[in-house]
Write a protein that holds these residues in place. Sequence first.
Motif, mmCIF file in Angstrom:
data_model
loop_
_atom_site.group_PDB
_atom_site.id
_atom_site.type_symbol
_atom_site.label_atom_id
_atom_site.label_comp_id
_atom_site.label_asym_id
_atom_site.label_seq_id
_atom_site.Cartn_x
_atom_site.Cartn_y
_atom_site.Cartn_z
ATOM 1 N N THR B 187 0.894 -1.220 0.035
ATOM 2 C CA THR B 187 -0.106 0.040 -0.095
ATOM 3 C C THR B 187 0.742 1.293 0.173
ATOM 4 O O THR B 187 1.944 1.188 0.700
ATOM 5 N N SER B 221 -1.586 10.263 -4.158
ATOM 6 C CA SER B 221 -2.123 9.119 -3.733
ATOM 7 C C SER B 221 -3.626 9.189 -3.262
ATOM 8 O O SER B 221 -3.705 10.174 -2.554
ATOM 9 N N ASN B 225 -6.806 5.926 -7.003
ATOM 10 C CA ASN B 225 -5.528 5.285 -7.767
ATOM 11 C C ASN B 225 -5.800 3.855 -8.131
ATOM 12 O O ASN B 225 -6.871 3.108 -7.465
ATOM 13 N N LEU B 227 -3.903 0.072 -8.791
ATOM 14 C CA LEU B 227 -3.003 -0.836 -8.683
ATOM 15 C C LEU B 227 -2.761 -2.242 -9.456
ATOM 16 O O LEU B 227 -3.670 -2.838 -9.459
ATOM 17 N N CYS B 236 1.418 1.583 -9.990
ATOM 18 C CA CYS B 236 0.286 2.636 -9.252
ATOM 19 C C CYS B 236 0.001 3.722 -10.131
ATOM 20 O O CYS B 236 0.918 4.553 -10.339
#
Lengths: 153, 392
Positions: B187, B221, B225, B227, B236
Amino acid sequence: MITLQSSDKDVFEIEQSILIQSGTIKNMVEDDFTFIPLPSVDTETLIKIIEYMKKHADKTDSKEKNIKEFDKDFMKKTLNELFALVFAANYLHISSLLELLYPSIADRIKDKITEAIRQIFSIRCDFTPEEERRIIMDNKWAHEGTEIEGTLD
Amino acid sequence: MFSLSDDLGYVRFDVVLSRLAATAPTAPTIPTAPNNGGASSEEREANEHNSLSRVPAELLEQILCRLNLKENVRASAVCKQWLAASISVRVANKPPWLMFFPKFGDMVEFYDPSVRQTYSVELPELRGSRLCYAKDGWLLLYKPRTLSVFFFNPYTRDVINLPALELTYQIVAFSEAPTSPDCLVFTVKHVSPTLVAISTCNPGATEWTTANYQNRLPFVSSIWNKLVFCNGLFYCLSLTGWLGVYDPEEQTWLVRVVPPPRCPENFFVKNWWKGKFMAEHNGDIYVIYTCSTANPVIYKLDQINKIWVEMQTLGGLTLFASFLSSQARTDILGVMRNSIYFSKVRFYGRRCISYSVDHDRYYPRKQCYDWGEQDPFESIWIDAPPDLSAFN
């Protein structure tokens, strides 16, 4: 020496060491048979099978490339001939020949559309028109193009 | 009931038909050439000719198994015997299922797009949690009340807990199934435009590892976003289309010098940044931009030339887009290729809303779809189960 008899009643005398590539013949030889009738293999096909086994009997390293060339040329036959060979190789349990024949036959189908495959194999379509339509509609994307492409053999 | 323009549920019909074919009288194992005593050459040829149409099933299967999916499908339409043989050797991928997170209660619904069938099961393990990510048949979830982060397999109901972590509204992803020793959870959140905090963890660890990283190019972020884990790296995509890349092995973070996908002018409407999706397939990264007033646009990352390329076709690929994570598939049946399947099913006709790249249109046709306005946590694409035992 073992004697093979084709469905046309022609006989061939071949060394045992060559013929044991066939699982079926190997079993019969182990049961002391020296005369082996092959009612489902005609002369023309049997000659080709013997030719194949003779070439593959001597598998020394130097002959590897030679054998590969032979195999490649050996597959250059009509579809009828390839099928006669695949039936015979299946009955005689010659796995190396089968492994050669399966992809060669598959290659003849690869680029053909459904109708062309039917023509090559003289297969009658046994779907009802409704069934056939549904099968094609389910995967339209695979049936692109309606003309028969390529040659039939 | 079906119409010509529909995507038909292939599986049931073909399976029924092939079962019928299998119970039909089988061809003799060896076609005995009845030409003992020397038949004429015409007769022999006729027999050979006929024998081609009576190929024993085992031989036919050995030949057909050498065909790819498209060739297999063509062969299956030849006749009933060939249909049975094709299906028995056919290798096709299953599309993912769409999982609907319960808004109230514990009833979770799963939708199979290839047969338009919905299955339900009660999963009390999900109570109080929020979806984070899905991959390889596993979900990653977060319970805000307890800061608990855990993996959950909705079909086997296995739970794998991770150490607690406070996840504010930020994106989380993982590299592969938590049963794999190399699984890593990742993360990222920005501390400032040129500084991010990255936390990683692998199942079995007692705590998360957090570190700050600088990026030369600005990176913001948020929950918006996207991923993906691809080629050993976490990619990302930021709000504005910049790509931040984390290398877990080297422990490096940088923002790629790749200009964001070129967004059409008319895409800059309200909440334009929200309607984005990202998926990976065989090392390629795809990004979908959507807008309520126009058709979706798909980009693929050209890593060599460092640009996003707009895709006019997907080369047979199907993308399954959901807000938190998306998937990609090739060689699937019952679902359209060169399409995007979105995470919404219309009640009427049980049809998943999809967009065809080939035909430049949505199915079903509608004035506009505003994917940015969807609830991000309500549904997610997840791998199909190996069988239906979870739903009995």
